[in-house]
Design a protein around this motif. Structure first.
Motif, short mmCIF file in Angstrom:
data_model
loop_
_atom_site.label_atom_id
_atom_site.label_comp_id
_atom_site.label_asym_id
_atom_site.label_seq_id
_atom_site.Cartn_x
_atom_site.Cartn_y
_atom_site.Cartn_z
N THR A 1 -15.73 12.09 37.51
CA THR A 1 -16.99 12.49 36.28
C THR A 1 -17.84 12.92 36.79
N HIS A 2 -18.66 13.56 37.29
CA HIS A 2 -19.77 14.74 37.59
C HIS A 2 -19.56 15.66 37.47
N PRO A 3 -20.48 16.46 36.22
CA PRO A 3 -20.12 18.12 35.69
C PRO A 3 -19.93 18.96 36.96
N VAL A 4 -20.30 18.61 37.71
CA VAL A 4 -19.73 19.61 38.76
C VAL A 4 -18.85 19.19 39.73
N CYS A 5 -17.80 19.37 39.89
CA CYS A 5 -17.16 18.64 40.60
C CYS A 5 -15.85 20.06 41.04
N PRO A 6 -15.45 19.73 42.15
CA PRO A 6 -14.42 21.23 42.70
C PRO A 6 -12.42 20.49 42.47
N LEU A 7 -12.92 19.78 41.52
CA LEU A 7 -11.50 19.74 41.14
C LEU A 7 -11.45 20.14 39.58
N PRO A 8 -9.89 20.71 39.33
CA PRO A 8 -10.22 20.89 37.84
C PRO A 8 -10.48 19.38 36.42
N GLY A 9 -10.63 20.14 35.55
CA GLY A 9 -10.99 19.27 34.88
C GLY A 9 -10.52 18.58 34.13
N HIS A 10 -9.21 18.14 34.03
CA HIS A 10 -8.25 18.32 33.19
C HIS A 10 -7.83 16.76 34.55
N ALA A 11 -6.95 17.36 35.63
CA ALA A 11 -7.18 16.46 36.35
C ALA A 11 -8.30 15.73 36.25
N ARG A 12 -9.61 15.72 36.99
CA ARG A 12 -10.52 14.84 37.25
C ARG A 12 -10.78 13.51 35.95
N ARG A 13 -10.42 14.17 35.29
CA ARG A 13 -10.88 13.13 33.91
C ARG A 13 -9.72 12.63 33.59
#
Length: 876
Positions: A299-311
């Motif tokens: 849920t961190h705003p800076v994350c190497p995973l794509p947004g939809h996937a990590r959410r």
């Protein structure tokens, strides 16, 4: 190159200590800035490794020299990097003060050991500041035209307080001493002279306090009030110097709120978002997996995973902490569907960052694996260094530098033959790579910002007004970690360290600088009462009789030329009913469930805000508590078991074998939080209670003559308001004896029997009616409370071994359904009139709260699950 005029002081690095002006050819520098300038002009400038890498280099030297008789042997075996960091700090300090790398005969064992280590470090560890100054000194000795190099160096600190290496460099430059600033006016001048005499040890007379406006001392019960007051008092036309210390960020926010330019005086922090990615990514390398840490990573705003996937992954982890299993695969399938052609690439990223192998704390992780992970983050940040938005770009630069420093240190460890690294060592490595953190790129100083210094020793230029914000106790000079004999041995090697008395005297001189820099007005803001104050305030109390402190709370009740009355706006008062305007109709939904109908019947305002108004709570995710976790896991185990075709015929021994394996699998997939350190007793206690509950449930169903059990069965039908559906925990087929419904609850051994006693088991009644619409007959109903393994039913017609709790009124489930219909019609009529009851126990009921005689009895829902209780209003 043109000759420069340099103002040089111990505390001028990174400070705004001087008024802006035409200063071509002039510059103010601290030690690091001046060293970089000298190296540049002498052709010595180089890219030096980070401090983290230097620590790893020194660790290698300590390891090569290590033996059981070394003084640092045991500490090094326990924490190699921590020991290396401490001993490197000793070495750097000695170098700065003139160490020649040797120790005299008869030196202590510690000093002798470090002298032997130094023989290795001289050719291994990157240059320290002292060694860089020694190189500068060599070049200066051969430089013929020093005037062309540096025109003038104005020292704001006495040359004798500089470290010995600096003294040697300054001796070869055109140095002039700074001239003292002129004194202030009125009582301020008296205070300045008294403090100077006291510091010099001269005789002085205690002065009487004079309220002539030249000196103001204020104090507030809270820093917020003090900052708000100060922000309102600042005059943009008055040249001002701010002395803020470590408390500047709060003041800066209040200045911005008051419409003043941002001063840019926020402190450095290691907790900026871009600097949190590396420790989060490395923190989830270990087993058992740190699920709160994984959730923070996703849920961190800076994350190497794509947004939809990590959410999507974060939502699954929050609801069911675990990796693997049906729910995990369903989440991955949904992610694949979203990304389409890019699904394979996203799956690979998920494998790299979440589904990767994990390592035991006591064994450590391979350095190669950790390095590969850090290099992936280096590439992640490198791809963002061209970000057009400046604030983000600067944040990514800081994150990139942190990851590069960590990667360099890991490579150095590998080169030293270190194959595995344990969590504590890796955490220290990351901490060293992060250093003091970075500034917030969004909080840079704006046009119109005043002079501001973080250290009182940087207040070296006079100002019409000086404001010292928060005179809190500073960090005082501490003693050295070496004995008197060791200090004498160090002195023989050229290490001249100032004693404690000299360091305290220099600190006292620096503390007075802000006061001496004030020409017309001095404002001192004390910390809240009870906090230890700065020694300079104690000095003022020593030279002035009864100094006056203005307590800002009194200003809240005093009308002055600078205050204005504020009209009090009361909070909305809690009301039992809300009346919507006639032009704002609310339509009932064509499809409902038990959860939505429960709100509509018993707390209509909550139904209004959740469904028609569509207000949603924060999307911030967090792991639920044990109550929700145990309930979800227990439901999952019962569902898994009764999906087996032999669930009703399995003997006890095979059941126990199945339970053990299935429980462990379920914990791994949906309850792995219970595998965390310190949760073993909770996990085993839950295992014992759930196994006992499922055994008892098996026996209850066997005695009831059950022929089939359908877990999580979809039931649907209709009611006067439209379509109605839900999921029944257990639908039980007893053959010719009819059907039964069992609602599983993790706890509530008092709550649910009470529902049966007052014929208030509404969820069971709704599902029973939907099942009746399908099968043509009313099923029996029961509650099974898992944590106590107790089955409660209104009668024994389906479950002969159940604890019977008959309705006190004599009514049955079919009559409860009829009461539900009447209650729904009553609420429907109210909603059509725009009336919504606020069904909270703390708000007194009124006539609109009284249902018809043939409706359901009123019930207050648990406010802990009410996301809108703060919107219901407050008590007058």
């Amino acid at each position: 190159m043109p000759a420069l005029k340099i103002t040089f002081g111990l505390h001028l690095d990174g400070q705004r200590a001087f008024e802006p002006g035409h200063r071509l050819g002039e510059i103010a520098l601290g030690p690091l800035g001046f060293l970089n300038l000298l190296e540049t002009r002498l052709g010595l400038l180089a890219v030096y490794p980070s401090q983290a890498e230097r620590i790893v280099q020194h660790r290698h030297c300590l390891a090569r020299a290590d033996s059981p008789d070394r003084f640092y042997h045991q500490s090094f075996a326990t924490d190699a990097l921590g020991t290396a960091s401490t001993l490197l700090a000793w070495r750097d300090l000695w170098n700065l003060h003139g160490w020649n790398g040797r120790m005299p005969a008869g030196a202590s064992r510690r000093l002798s050991d470090l002298a032997e280590v130094e023989g290795l470090a001289r050719n291994t560890v990157a240059l320290a500041v002292g060694e860089r100054l020694a190189r500068v000194l060599i070049e200066l000795e051969t430089f013929t035209d020093r005037q062309a190099l540096i025109g003038e160096v104005r020292l704001v600190d006495p040359i004798e307080v500089f470290p010995r290496r600096w003294q040697a460099v300054l001796a070869r430059l055109p140095v002039v001493a700074s001239k003292p600033e002129s004194v202030g006016e009125g009582f301020l001048a008296t205070l300045q002279k008294s403090l100077q005499r006291a510091l010099a040890g001269e005789r002085f007379e205690r002065a009487d306090w004079r309220a002539d406006g030249s000196v103001t001392v204020v104090q507030a019960e809270s820093r917020c009030l003090a900052a708000s007051w100060l922000a309102s008092r600042l005059d943009d036309s008055t040249p001002t110097l701010l002395v803020v210390g470590a408390e500047g960020a709060r003041l800066d926010e209040h200045l911005v709120t008051a419409g003043r330019p941002r001063q840019g005086i926020g402190e450095l922090s290691a907790f900026r978002p871009a600097l949190q990615v590396l420790p989060l990514a490395l923190g989830i390398l270990w087993q058992p997996l740190d699920f709160p840490g994984l959730l923070q990573f996703l849920t961190h705003p800076v994350c190497p995973l794509p947004g939809h996937a990590r959410r999507q992954l974060a939502a699954k982890i929050a609801a069911a902490p675990g990796i693997g299993g049906k729910r995990w695969e369903k989440t991955l399938t949904d992610i694949d569907r979203h990304y389409g052609d890019a699904a394979l690439e996203v799956r690979e990223q998920i494998r790299q960052w979440v589904e990767h192998p994990r390592f035991r704390h006591d064994e450590g992780a391979p350095c190669a694996t950790v390095l590969a992970r850090v290099q992936q983050l280096v590439a992640f940040f490198r791809a963002r260094l061209g970000e057009p938005e400046e604030a983000k770009r600067l944040a990514f630069v800081a994150g990139h530098a942190q990851c590069v420093a960590c990667a360099d240190s890991l490579r150095a460890l590998q080169a030293q033959g270190v194959a595995f690294i344990k969590p504590a060592q890796l955490q220290r490595l990351v901490s060293q790579a992060t250093a003091h953190g970075t500034a917030n790129p969004l909080l840079a100083a704006e046009v119109g910002a005043r002079r501001a210094v973080m250290h009182p020793g940087a207040a070296v230029e006079g100002s019409e007004q000086v404001i010292w914000w928060q005179l809190v106790m500073p960090v005082l000079p501490t003693g050295y970690p070496w004995s008197a004999a060791e200090l004498r041995s160090l002195a023989e090697t050229g290490v001249v360290l100032p004693d404690s008395e000299a360091r305290l005297a220099q600190a006292a001189r620096e503390w007075l600088r802000p006061i001496l820099a004030a020409r017309k007005r001095l404002i001192l803001v004390l910390p809240p009462p009870g906090e230890e104050v700065h020694p300079v305030w104690q000095m003022i109390q020593a030279v002035v009789r009864q100094p006056v402190v203005d307590h800002l709370e009194r200003l809240l009740t005093m009308a002055t030329a600078t205050t204005r009355p504020v009209t009090c706006t009361p909070l909305p008062v809690a009301r039992r009913c809300w009346q919507l305007p006639a032009d704002l109709p609310v339509r009932l939904r064509p499809e409902e469930s038990f959860s939505s109908l429960e709100l509509l019947l018993f707390n209509p305002y909550q139904w209004l805000l959740k469904y028609p108004a569509a207000l949603r709570p924060s999307r911030l995710l967090s792991l639920g508590g044990d109550f929700r976790l145990f309930g979800n896991l227990a439901h999952g185990m019962v569902e898994r078991y009764y999906q087996r075709p032999d669930a009703l015929t399995l003997a006890d021994a095979p059941f126990d074998a199945w339970f053990g394996a299935a429980f462990d699998q379920l914990i791994d997939e949906e309850g792995a939080w219970l595998l965390s350190a310190g949760r073993g007793a909770d996990r085993e206690g839950f295992r014992h209670r759930l196994r006992h509950a499922m055994r008892r449930l098996r026996h209850q169903l066997a005695s009831a003559g059950v022929v089939r059990v359908a877990p999580e069965c979809v039931v649907s039908g209709h009611f006067p308001g439209g379509h109605l559906s839900g999921f029944a925990d257990l639908v039980i087929d007893r053959g010719n004896e009819g059907y039964a419904l069992v609602d599983l609850k993790w706890s509530g051994v008092r709550k649910y029997p009470e529902k049966l006693a007052r014929n208030g088991h509404l969820q069971l009644a709704i599902y029973a009616e939907l099942l009746r619409q399908k099968n043509g007959e009313w099923p029996a109903v029961a509650y099974y409370v898992l944590d106590r393994a107790r089955l409660f039913a209104p009668d024994d017609r389906a479950f002969p071994d159940a604890e019977v709790v008959p309705s006190a009124s004599g009514e049955n489930t079919a009559q409860l359904w009829q009461r539900f219909i009447e209650s729904w019609k009553w609420r429907k009529a109210q909603i059509e009139c725009g009336l919504f009851e606020v069904g909270l126990e703390r708000i007194e009921a009124n006539d609109h709260s009284v249902p018809p005689a043939n409706a359901l009895f009123p019930e207050y829902l648990n406010e802990s699950w009410n996301e809108y209780r703060a919107l219901a209003g407050w008590e007058p």
